[in-house]
Design a protein around this motif. Structure first.
Motif, PDB file in Angstrom:
ATOM      1  N   THR A 173      48.332  53.027  81.813  1.00 30.72           N
ATOM      2  CA  THR A 173      49.116  53.765  80.830  1.00 30.72           C
ATOM      3  C   THR A 173      49.791  52.791  79.889  1.00 30.72           C
ATOM      4  O   THR A 173      50.285  51.740  80.320  1.00 30.72           O
ATOM      5  CB  THR A 173      50.187  54.622  81.533  1.00 30.72           C
ATOM      6  OG1 THR A 173      49.550  55.582  82.365  1.00 30.72           O
ATOM      7  CG2 THR A 173      51.087  55.325  80.535  1.00 30.72           C
ATOM      8  N   HIS A 174      49.814  53.118  78.613  1.00 29.34           N
ATOM      9  CA  HIS A 174      50.589  52.346  77.646  1.00 29.34           C
ATOM     10  C   HIS A 174      51.849  53.129  77.307  1.00 29.34           C
ATOM     11  O   HIS A 174      51.780  54.239  76.778  1.00 29.34           O
ATOM     12  CB  HIS A 174      49.783  52.081  76.376  1.00 29.34           C
ATOM     13  CG  HIS A 174      48.842  50.931  76.511  1.00 29.34           C
ATOM     14  ND1 HIS A 174      48.039  50.488  75.474  1.00 29.34           N
ATOM     15  CD2 HIS A 174      48.576  50.113  77.559  1.00 29.34           C
ATOM     16  CE1 HIS A 174      47.322  49.466  75.884  1.00 29.34           C
ATOM     17  NE2 HIS A 174      47.626  49.221  77.145  1.00 29.34           N
ATOM     18  N   VAL A 175      52.986  52.554  77.636  1.00 27.68           N
ATOM     19  CA  VAL A 175      54.271  53.119  77.243  1.00 27.68           C
ATOM     20  C   VAL A 175      54.721  52.396  75.978  1.00 27.68           C
ATOM     21  O   VAL A 175      54.834  51.171  75.960  1.00 27.68           O
ATOM     22  CB  VAL A 175      55.325  52.962  78.345  1.00 27.68           C
ATOM     23  CG1 VAL A 175      56.693  53.460  77.850  1.00 27.68           C
ATOM     24  CG2 VAL A 175      54.907  53.705  79.605  1.00 27.68           C
ATOM     25  N   THR A 176      54.967  53.153  74.922  1.00 28.27           N
ATOM     26  CA  THR A 176      55.488  52.591  73.680  1.00 28.27           C
ATOM     27  C   THR A 176      56.948  53.016  73.554  1.00 28.27           C
ATOM     28  O   THR A 176      57.243  54.204  73.438  1.00 28.27           O
ATOM     29  CB  THR A 176      54.697  53.074  72.457  1.00 28.27           C
ATOM     30  OG1 THR A 176      53.320  52.711  72.619  1.00 28.27           O
ATOM     31  CG2 THR A 176      55.234  52.448  71.178  1.00 28.27           C
ATOM     32  N   VAL A 246      62.628  56.468  70.909  1.00 27.86           N
ATOM     33  CA  VAL A 246      61.416  57.267  71.055  1.00 27.86           C
ATOM     34  C   VAL A 246      60.628  56.630  72.192  1.00 27.86           C
ATOM     35  O   VAL A 246      60.360  55.425  72.159  1.00 27.86           O
ATOM     36  CB  VAL A 246      60.556  57.285  69.772  1.00 27.86           C
ATOM     37  CG1 VAL A 246      59.281  58.095  70.003  1.00 27.86           C
ATOM     38  CG2 VAL A 246      61.347  57.851  68.598  1.00 27.86           C
ATOM     39  N   VAL A 247      60.282  57.399  73.200  1.00 25.01           N
ATOM     40  CA  VAL A 247      59.453  56.894  74.287  1.00 25.01           C
ATOM     41  C   VAL A 247      58.166  57.705  74.321  1.00 25.01           C
ATOM     42  O   VAL A 247      58.189  58.933  74.346  1.00 25.01           O
ATOM     43  CB  VAL A 247      60.189  56.930  75.646  1.00 25.01           C
ATOM     44  CG1 VAL A 247      60.673  58.319  76.002  1.00 25.01           C
ATOM     45  CG2 VAL A 247      59.288  56.400  76.752  1.00 25.01           C
ATOM     46  N   GLU A 248      57.044  57.004  74.276  1.00 28.28           N
ATOM     47  CA  GLU A 248      55.718  57.619  74.292  1.00 28.28           C
ATOM     48  C   GLU A 248      54.924  57.055  75.465  1.00 28.28           C
ATOM     49  O   GLU A 248      55.050  55.870  75.794  1.00 28.28           O
ATOM     50  CB  GLU A 248      54.951  57.315  73.002  1.00 28.28           C
ATOM     51  CG  GLU A 248      55.672  57.700  71.721  1.00 28.28           C
ATOM     52  CD  GLU A 248      54.978  57.111  70.509  1.00 28.28           C
ATOM     53  OE1 GLU A 248      53.904  57.622  70.139  1.00 28.28           O
ATOM     54  OE2 GLU A 248      55.518  56.131  69.939  1.00 28.28           O
ATOM     55  N   ALA A 249      54.111  57.886  76.069  1.00 26.93           N
ATOM     56  CA  ALA A 249      53.219  57.426  77.130  1.00 26.93           C
ATOM     57  C   ALA A 249      51.825  57.982  76.871  1.00 26.93           C
ATOM     58  O   ALA A 249      51.669  59.173  76.596  1.00 26.93           O
ATOM     59  CB  ALA A 249      53.719  57.867  78.498  1.00 26.93           C
ATOM     60  N   GLU A 250      50.838  57.105  76.947  1.00 30.31           N
ATOM     61  CA  GLU A 250      49.435  57.511  76.818  1.00 30.31           C
ATOM     62  C   GLU A 250      48.672  57.053  78.046  1.00 30.31           C
ATOM     63  O   GLU A 250      48.558  55.847  78.301  1.00 30.31           O
ATOM     64  CB  GLU A 250      48.803  56.921  75.552  1.00 30.31           C
ATOM     65  CG  GLU A 250      47.352  57.352  75.372  1.00 30.31           C
ATOM     66  CD  GLU A 250      46.715  56.811  74.100  1.00 30.31           C
ATOM     67  OE1 GLU A 250      45.535  57.151  73.848  1.00 30.31           O
ATOM     68  OE2 GLU A 250      47.387  56.048  73.372  1.00 30.31           O
ATOM     69  N   ASN A 251      48.167  58.025  78.823  1.00 32.41           N
ATOM     70  CA  ASN A 251      47.326  57.730  79.977  1.00 32.41           C
ATOM     71  C   ASN A 251      45.865  57.658  79.537  1.00 32.41           C
ATOM     72  O   ASN A 251      45.323  58.648  79.039  1.00 32.41           O
ATOM     73  CB  ASN A 251      47.450  58.825  81.033  1.00 32.41           C
ATOM     74  CG  ASN A 251      48.767  58.786  81.777  1.00 32.41           C
ATOM     75  OD1 ASN A 251      49.594  57.921  81.551  1.00 32.41           O
ATOM     76  ND2 ASN A 251      48.961  59.752  82.668  1.00 32.41           N
ATOM     77  N   PHE A 252      45.238  56.521  79.744  1.00 27.45           N
ATOM     78  CA  PHE A 252      43.805  56.392  79.456  1.00 27.45           C
ATOM     79  C   PHE A 252      43.054  56.884  80.689  1.00 27.45           C
ATOM     80  O   PHE A 252      42.738  56.127  81.596  1.00 27.45           O
ATOM     81  CB  PHE A 252      43.466  54.938  79.106  1.00 27.45           C
ATOM     82  CG  PHE A 252      44.223  54.440  77.909  1.00 27.45           C
ATOM     83  CD1 PHE A 252      43.810  54.764  76.625  1.00 27.45           C
ATOM     84  CD2 PHE A 252      45.369  53.671  78.059  1.00 27.45           C
ATOM     85  CE1 PHE A 252      44.511  54.320  75.508  1.00 27.45           C
ATOM     86  CE2 PHE A 252      46.074  53.222  76.954  1.00 27.45           C
ATOM     87  CZ  PHE A 252      45.653  53.547  75.680  1.00 27.45           C
ATOM     88  N   GLU A 253      42.792  58.180  80.708  1.00 27.63           N
ATOM     89  CA  GLU A 253      42.328  58.870  81.900  1.00 27.63           C
ATOM     90  C   GLU A 253      41.046  58.262  82.459  1.00 27.63           C
ATOM     91  O   GLU A 253      40.100  57.970  81.716  1.00 27.63           O
ATOM     92  CB  GLU A 253      42.098  60.347  81.579  1.00 27.63           C
ATOM     93  CG  GLU A 253      43.373  61.106  81.206  1.00 27.63           C
ATOM     94  CD  GLU A 253      44.243  61.366  82.404  1.00 27.63           C
ATOM     95  OE1 GLU A 253      43.802  62.088  83.315  1.00 27.63           O
ATOM     96  OE2 GLU A 253      45.373  60.837  82.441  1.00 27.63           O
ATOM     97  N   SER A 254      41.009  58.139  83.792  1.00 30.72           N
ATOM     98  CA  SER A 254      39.836  57.557  84.439  1.00 30.72           C
ATOM     99  C   SER A 254      38.765  58.585  84.764  1.00 30.72           C
ATOM    100  O   SER A 254      37.614  58.221  85.039  1.00 30.72           O
ATOM    101  CB  SER A 254      40.251  56.823  85.718  1.00 30.72           C
ATOM    102  OG  SER A 254      40.868  57.716  86.623  1.00 30.72           O
TER     103      SER A 254
END
Length: 271
Positions: A173-176, A246-254
């Motif tokens: 996951t990338h947390v921005t 601002v907190v964002e999370a993107e899960n690069f789903e497996s």
């Protein structure tokens, strides 16, 4: 014997400073995409030598034809000392003063490295994080200082764990995190705050005992993307140094051909 007179310095026209009659202010004008060596001050007191990418802009009143582009470079060259959030603020103020601008904007992006110890064996390795400092001055006095970080972590799916007889799917996951700072905060503090809320943090180097620990720790700490941004936001709300975020999370789903995404924003209050 008379000394020869020195040659006269020719008067060169200042075209940028000449008047303009179109009566249109320019919101931002300056230089973009310039790379410059910098020394970043770390929490330990040491310096990291790296190369940063700069965007530097000022407001240009309607009555001036152009800004003095060379002054942006002069300002960069004058800041060879280590850069912290405090000295970055000084650079922003200097830019507006040198260019006689009532508003200015600087973006500085660079890789930042943290030497991390593996959780069991203690073997150390470097982890890199993409960091940006963003500074703005408006109306000659109101300042905003922002730190933006991309922090990679591990997330493990609670649903997969619940319904599966064997294991559970996890992903990177990338947390921005875009943090609007009331007072300076160390980069390492923001990284640690985010990593503490993940299923597991990442490491550059793991031995077998470490890999076992990280895998089991993530399994014991499953989180949806929604859980992750809520937990991070809760931790950020407890830090009075932050004016907003601002907190964002993107899960690069497996197991999917798409990402899962969530965002929470706490706006900066006016005044």
């Amino acid at each position: 014997m008379n000394k020869p007179s020195e040659p006269a310095v020719p008067q060169i026209a200042d075209v940028q400073g000449s008047p303009d009659t179109r009566r249109l202010d320019i919101d931002r004008v300056g230089i973009k995409g310039i790379r410059h060596p910098v020394r970043i001050l770390a929490r330990s007191g040491t310096e990291q030598h790296t190369v940063a990418n700069f965007n530097m802009y000022v407001h240009l009143p309607h009555n001036f034809k152009g800004t003095h582009m060379s002054r942006f470079i002069e300002i960069l060259n004058g800041h060879e000392q280590e850069i912290s959030l405090g000295t970055f603020r000084q650079m922003l103020r200097e830019m507006c003063e040198r260019l006689e601008a009532r508003a200015g904007h600087i973006e500085m992006s660079f890789p930042f490295f943290v030497n991390k110890a593996a959780p069991v064996t203690g073997v150390t390795s470097l982890m890199d994080y993409q960091v940006s400092y963003i500074g703005e001055i408006a109306h000659g006095q109101a300042e905003r200082l922002t730190a933006k970080l991309v922090i990679p972590v591990t997330s493990l799916c609670p649903c997969s764990k619940k319904i599966s007889d064997y294991g559970a799917h996890n992903q990177r996951t990338h947390v921005t995190l875009t943090a609007h700072l009331g007072t300076p905060v160390w980069i390492e503090e923001l990284i640690e705050l985010v990593e503490a809320q993940a299923s597991s943090e990442l490491y550059g180097l793991l031995k077998r005992p470490d890999e076992k620990y990280v895998t089991e720790h993530a399994y014991d700490n499953p989180k949806f993307v929604e859980d992750l941004v809520r937990d991070i936001a809760g931790a950020l709300n407890a830090d009075e140094r932050l004016a907003g975020y601002v907190v964002e999370a993107e899960n690069f789903e497996s197991i999917h051909n798409h990402s899962a995404y969530a965002l929470i924003e706490k706006p900066v209050r006016a005044g």
